[in-house]
Design a protein around this motif. Sequence first.
Motif, PDB file in Angstrom:
ATOM      1  N   VAL A 132       1.051  -1.274   0.115  1.00 58.35           N
ATOM      2  CA  VAL A 132      -0.099  -0.203   0.000  1.00 58.35           C
ATOM      3  C   VAL A 132       0.865   1.127   0.003  1.00 58.35           C
ATOM      4  CG1 VAL A 132      -1.766   1.295   1.370  1.00 58.35           C
ATOM      5  CG2 VAL A 132      -1.730  -1.147   1.114  1.00 58.35           C
ATOM      6  N   VAL A 133       0.502   2.283  -0.905  1.00 63.20           N
ATOM      7  CA  VAL A 133       1.105   3.478  -0.861  1.00 63.20           C
ATOM      8  C   VAL A 133       1.242   4.366   0.301  1.00 63.20           C
ATOM      9  CG1 VAL A 133       1.433   5.800  -2.059  1.00 63.20           C
ATOM     10  CG2 VAL A 133       0.861   3.682  -3.408  1.00 63.20           C
ATOM     11  N   GLY A 134       2.329   4.639   0.727  1.00 61.22           N
ATOM     12  CA  GLY A 134       2.346   5.473   2.030  1.00 61.22           C
ATOM     13  C   GLY A 134       2.227   4.629   3.392  1.00 61.22           C
ATOM     14  N   SER A 135       2.253   3.140   3.317  1.00 67.07           N
ATOM     15  CA  SER A 135       2.194   2.375   4.540  1.00 67.07           C
ATOM     16  C   SER A 135       3.584   2.199   5.090  1.00 67.07           C
ATOM     17  CB  SER A 135       1.587   1.052   4.115  1.00 67.07           C
ATOM     18  OG  SER A 135       2.722   0.436   3.229  1.00 67.07           O
ATOM     19  N   GLU A 136       3.521   1.538   6.086  1.00 70.85           N
ATOM     20  CA  GLU A 136       4.836   1.033   6.849  1.00 70.85           C
ATOM     21  C   GLU A 136       5.651   0.388   6.039  1.00 70.85           C
ATOM     22  OE1 GLU A 136       6.437   2.132   9.653  1.00 70.85           O
ATOM     23  OE2 GLU A 136       4.797   3.733   9.760  1.00 70.85           O
ATOM     24  N   GLY A 137       5.127  -0.643   5.279  1.00 68.23           N
ATOM     25  CA  GLY A 137       5.479  -1.545   4.253  1.00 68.23           C
ATOM     26  C   GLY A 137       6.407  -0.724   3.181  1.00 68.23           C
ATOM     27  N   ASP A 138       5.655   0.273   2.760  1.00 67.21           N
ATOM     28  CA  ASP A 138       6.182   1.215   1.888  1.00 67.21           C
ATOM     29  C   ASP A 138       7.671   1.687   2.295  1.00 67.21           C
ATOM     30  OD1 ASP A 138       6.106   2.349  -0.591  1.00 67.21           O
ATOM     31  OD2 ASP A 138       4.823   3.989  -0.156  1.00 67.21           O
ATOM     32  N   ARG A 139       7.556   2.256   3.503  1.00 70.16           N
ATOM     33  CA  ARG A 139       8.706   2.844   4.011  1.00 70.16           C
ATOM     34  C   ARG A 139       9.764   1.746   4.272  1.00 70.16           C
ATOM     35  NH1 ARG A 139       4.393   5.739   5.406  1.00 70.16           N
ATOM     36  NH2 ARG A 139       4.040   4.981   7.703  1.00 70.16           N
ATOM     37  N   LEU A 140       9.285   0.535   4.856  1.00 73.29           N
ATOM     38  CA  LEU A 140      10.153  -0.462   4.967  1.00 73.29           C
ATOM     39  C   LEU A 140      11.192  -0.919   3.823  1.00 73.29           C
ATOM     40  CD1 LEU A 140      11.316  -2.914   6.950  1.00 73.29           C
ATOM     41  CD2 LEU A 140       9.264  -4.218   6.120  1.00 73.29           C
ATOM     42  N   TYR A 141      10.399  -1.265   2.725  1.00 76.15           N
ATOM     43  CA  TYR A 141      11.042  -1.616   1.636  1.00 76.15           C
ATOM     44  C   TYR A 141      11.870  -0.803   0.976  1.00 76.15           C
ATOM     45  CZ  TYR A 141       7.361  -5.008   2.266  1.00 76.15           C
ATOM     46  OH  TYR A 141       6.625  -5.927   2.866  1.00 76.15           O
ATOM     47  N   THR A 142      11.525   0.855   1.034  1.00 77.30           N
ATOM     48  CA  THR A 142      12.393   1.809   0.504  1.00 77.30           C
ATOM     49  C   THR A 142      13.572   1.836   1.518  1.00 77.30           C
ATOM     50  OG1 THR A 142      10.499   3.110  -0.133  1.00 77.30           O
ATOM     51  CG2 THR A 142      12.450   4.275   0.170  1.00 77.30           C
ATOM     52  N   ARG A 143      13.544   1.626   2.859  1.00 78.63           N
ATOM     53  CA  ARG A 143      14.744   1.710   3.445  1.00 78.63           C
ATOM     54  C   ARG A 143      15.371   0.719   3.113  1.00 78.63           C
ATOM     55  NH1 ARG A 143      10.840   3.154   7.726  1.00 78.63           N
ATOM     56  NH2 ARG A 143      11.226   0.855   8.309  1.00 78.63           N
ATOM     57  N   GLY A 144      14.684  -0.671   2.929  1.00 76.79           N
ATOM     58  CA  GLY A 144      15.656  -1.938   2.736  1.00 76.79           C
ATOM     59  C   GLY A 144      16.420  -1.744   1.296  1.00 76.79           C
ATOM     60  N   GLY A 145      16.160  -0.915   0.401  1.00 74.19           N
ATOM     61  CA  GLY A 145      17.070  -0.896  -0.669  1.00 74.19           C
ATOM     62  C   GLY A 145      16.353  -1.292  -2.031  1.00 74.19           C
ATOM     63  N   TRP A 146      15.039  -1.642  -1.709  1.00 72.65           N
ATOM     64  CA  TRP A 146      14.133  -2.130  -2.869  1.00 72.65           C
ATOM     65  C   TRP A 146      13.728  -0.902  -3.981  1.00 72.65           C
ATOM     66  CZ3 TRP A 146      11.303  -6.899  -3.395  1.00 72.65           C
ATOM     67  CH2 TRP A 146      11.633  -7.952  -2.494  1.00 72.65           C
ATOM     68  N   THR A 147      13.639  -1.033  -4.960  1.00 75.89           N
ATOM     69  CA  THR A 147      13.607  -0.337  -6.306  1.00 75.89           C
ATOM     70  C   THR A 147      11.974  -0.187  -6.681  1.00 75.89           C
ATOM     71  OG1 THR A 147      15.576  -0.718  -7.019  1.00 75.89           O
ATOM     72  CG2 THR A 147      14.227   0.369  -8.473  1.00 75.89           C
ATOM     73  N   PRO A 148      11.435   1.178  -6.163  1.00 77.86           N
ATOM     74  CA  PRO A 148      10.042   1.242  -6.695  1.00 77.86           C
ATOM     75  C   PRO A 148       9.786   1.383  -8.334  1.00 77.86           C
ATOM     76  CG  PRO A 148      10.769   3.469  -5.862  1.00 77.86           C
ATOM     77  CD  PRO A 148      11.956   2.134  -5.859  1.00 77.86           C
ATOM     78  N   VAL A 149       8.804   0.791  -8.789  1.00 75.13           N
ATOM     79  CA  VAL A 149       8.542   0.881 -10.211  1.00 75.13           C
ATOM     80  C   VAL A 149       7.395   1.247 -10.743  1.00 75.13           C
ATOM     81  CG1 VAL A 149      10.307  -1.117 -10.781  1.00 75.13           C
ATOM     82  CG2 VAL A 149       8.051  -1.769 -10.395  1.00 75.13           C
ATOM     83  N   GLY A 150       6.526   1.761  -9.742  1.00 74.80           N
ATOM     84  CA  GLY A 150       5.191   2.289 -10.095  1.00 74.80           C
ATOM     85  C   GLY A 150       4.078   2.251  -9.064  1.00 74.80           C
TER      86      GLY A 150
END
Length: 175
Positions: A132-150
């Motif tokens: 979900v956009v803006g969720s805790e998961g969204d932040r977790l994956y960004t901090r974990g070095g995952w690349t957002p694609v859309g």
Amino acid sequence: MTQPPIRALTAGEARARAGELADILLDCVAGGASVSFMAGLTRDEALAFWSRVADGVERGERILLAAEEAGRLVGTVQVVASGIPNQPHRSDLSKMLVHRDGRGRGLGAALLREAEARSRAAGWWLMVLDTVVGSEGDRLYTRGGWTPVGIIPNFALYPDGSLCGTRYFYKDLRG
């Protein structure tokens, strides 16, 4: 802060601890997480979900990881093989769930690191997920070095029936 152990559950362990896994899922849905289930999810439905997960573990289609504190499961995530002939190198990160009692202590990050390590060890070096956009998961994956694609707006529903968008991510685990 000491991290609880993160380990893979066998199919038998998943079946034996299905009640604890159901508690985590029920808590996350009650807390508003958009994780495929709607408000009113029953314990029987949650137990049936975990039975299907255990079947997938038994068939070697997925890895079920769990975090345990003081003898109680408090978090879980799955690594699911693509199962597609032309994508033998890919897996999906699925159902990152941390009980609200266990949040804020790095369990999500620990589960994520272990999921990545297990995927890489299985030969699945490309992982994908959506959250979900803006969720805790969204932040977790960004901090974990995952690349957002859309982002896909109005992709799914929260448990209360309201719409939410999802963001897709990928991570190449080859280094």
